[in-house]
Design an enzyme around this catalytic site. Structure first.
Site, PDB file in Angstrom:
ATOM      1  N   HIS A  51       0.660  -1.074  -0.064  1.00 41.38           N
ATOM      2  CA  HIS A  51      -0.125  -0.044   0.012  1.00 41.38           C
ATOM      3  C   HIS A  51       0.728   1.400   0.210  1.00 41.38           C
ATOM      4  CE1 HIS A  51      -3.526  -2.470   2.025  1.00 41.38           C
ATOM      5  NE2 HIS A  51      -3.234  -2.772   0.891  1.00 41.38           N
ATOM      6  N   HIS A  86      -0.314 -10.981  -5.421  1.00 41.46           N
ATOM      7  CA  HIS A  86       0.996 -10.425  -5.221  1.00 41.46           C
ATOM      8  C   HIS A  86       2.095 -11.634  -5.773  1.00 41.46           C
ATOM      9  CE1 HIS A  86      -0.468  -7.583  -2.282  1.00 41.46           C
ATOM     10  NE2 HIS A  86      -1.191  -8.447  -1.702  1.00 41.46           N
ATOM     11  N   HIS A  99      -9.144  -2.206  -5.529  1.00 42.21           N
ATOM     12  CA  HIS A  99      -7.962  -2.887  -4.558  1.00 42.21           C
ATOM     13  C   HIS A  99      -7.130  -3.625  -5.134  1.00 42.21           C
ATOM     14  CE1 HIS A  99      -5.970  -2.807  -0.741  1.00 42.21           C
ATOM     15  NE2 HIS A  99      -5.906  -4.101  -0.878  1.00 42.21           N
TER      16      HIS A  99
END
Length: 304
Positions: free
Chosen positions: A77, A261, A234
């Site tokens: 983030h 990821h 997101h």
């Protein structure tokens, strides 16, 4: 021109996985420094490069580890916020093994960066230009990089929970798009996964204040969603943060289908393993408008 933050930025909260207090400080850095993390609670080799080849496999977040085994987790983030605000050089200090989760999005990082401001440095920007298609696959999951004039993200997700379901979004990331469209979208999970993680002693810092929780067709959070497609937004936020671990801005189109990821990290490894798939391109000042964060002004995003 290359950039850094104008002054030190400090934020604090809890670690998503440990539940322990976590403090972070983003310090200005000089040209060609890049993004590094430093563990202030560790003596000795506490510097961790924000690079794709420092990533260690972790199912729930992006975990960076240096050659001495010192790690910092949940970096995606803050990396997305730095990239999305056009910050290319910074030293990010953390006082423990996790970056604070804050509200589960990148909005607090973005607010702080925009309030502090970005300083231009007397050095040109070197970008990674994708020259030919590179793809990785894992079952029904796919991640692809293809040539494009600027960074674009095309992301698709498909969840059984009706509160999420099938979602797809395509965005060009120049001209403040990340700040405007993605930065406030929170991490999300299913109620059954929350119960399982808590039972296993994981995600101890997770709560409805830093994650969207869904249970079938129901959004558990009393305030509901910030966007009807907050989940895929997101995932795009995460993708930008993980792509920033390339070490320089990417000019290319990223397509993710049920990606995450680990897939994005595999894709970067595949890109750099093929010397014909990319080149390092020095951008002229007029070409820097292609980058995320170019021309951002705090007053334009005061609603965040």
């Amino acid at each position: 021109m290359q950039t850094t933050v104008k002054s030190v930025i400090r934020l604090s909260g809890v670690g998503l996985h440990s539940g322990a207090p976590a403090r972070l400080a983003i310090h200005p850095a000089g040209a060609h420094h890049g993004i590094w993390f430093r563990r202030t609670d560790i003596a000795g080799n506490a510097m961790i490069p924000a690079r794709h080849d420092s990533v260690q496999t972790s199912p729930l977040c992006t975990l960076l580890v240096n050659e001495a085994g010192v790690s910092v987790s949940t970096v995606e983030h803050v990396m997305a916020a730095l990239a999305g605000c056009g910050v290319l050089n910074a030293m990010v200090e953390v006082d423990g093994p996790e970056v604070p989760i804050l509200d589960g999005s990148a909005a607090d990082f973005v607010r702080a960066i925009l309030k502090t401001g970005v300083r231009r440095l007397d050095a040109p920007v070197h970008a990674i230009e994708v020259l030919r298609r590179v793809a990785v696959h894992d079952g029904d999951r796919t991640a692809v990089l293809e040539p494009a004039g600027e960074l674009e993200i095309d992301f698709s997700i498909d969840f059984d929970d009706a509160a999420i379901g099938q979602q797809r979004k395509v965005l060009r990331l120049s001209n403040g798009t990340f700040v405007r469209e993605l930065c406030d979208s929170r991490t999300f999970c299913r109620q059954q996964d929350v119960d399982a993680m808590h039972a296993a002693g994981k995600a101890l810092g997770g709560s409805l204040s830093n994650a969207v929780v869904v249970d079938g067709a129901r959004v558990v959070n009393p305030e509901g969603l910030r966007h009807s497609d907050e989940a895929v937004r997101h995932k795009m936020l995460d993708a930008l943060g993980d792509l920033a671990l390339a070490g320089a801005p990417i000019l290319g189109r990223y397509t993710g289908v049920r990606s995450g990821h680990a897939m994005t990290n595999k894709l970067l490894h595949a890109l750099f393993a093929d010397p014909l798939a990319y080149r390092i391109r020095t951008l002229t000042p007029s070409e820097c408008h292609l980058l995320p964060g170019a021309g951002l002004e705090h007053d334009r995003f005061a609603h965040l």
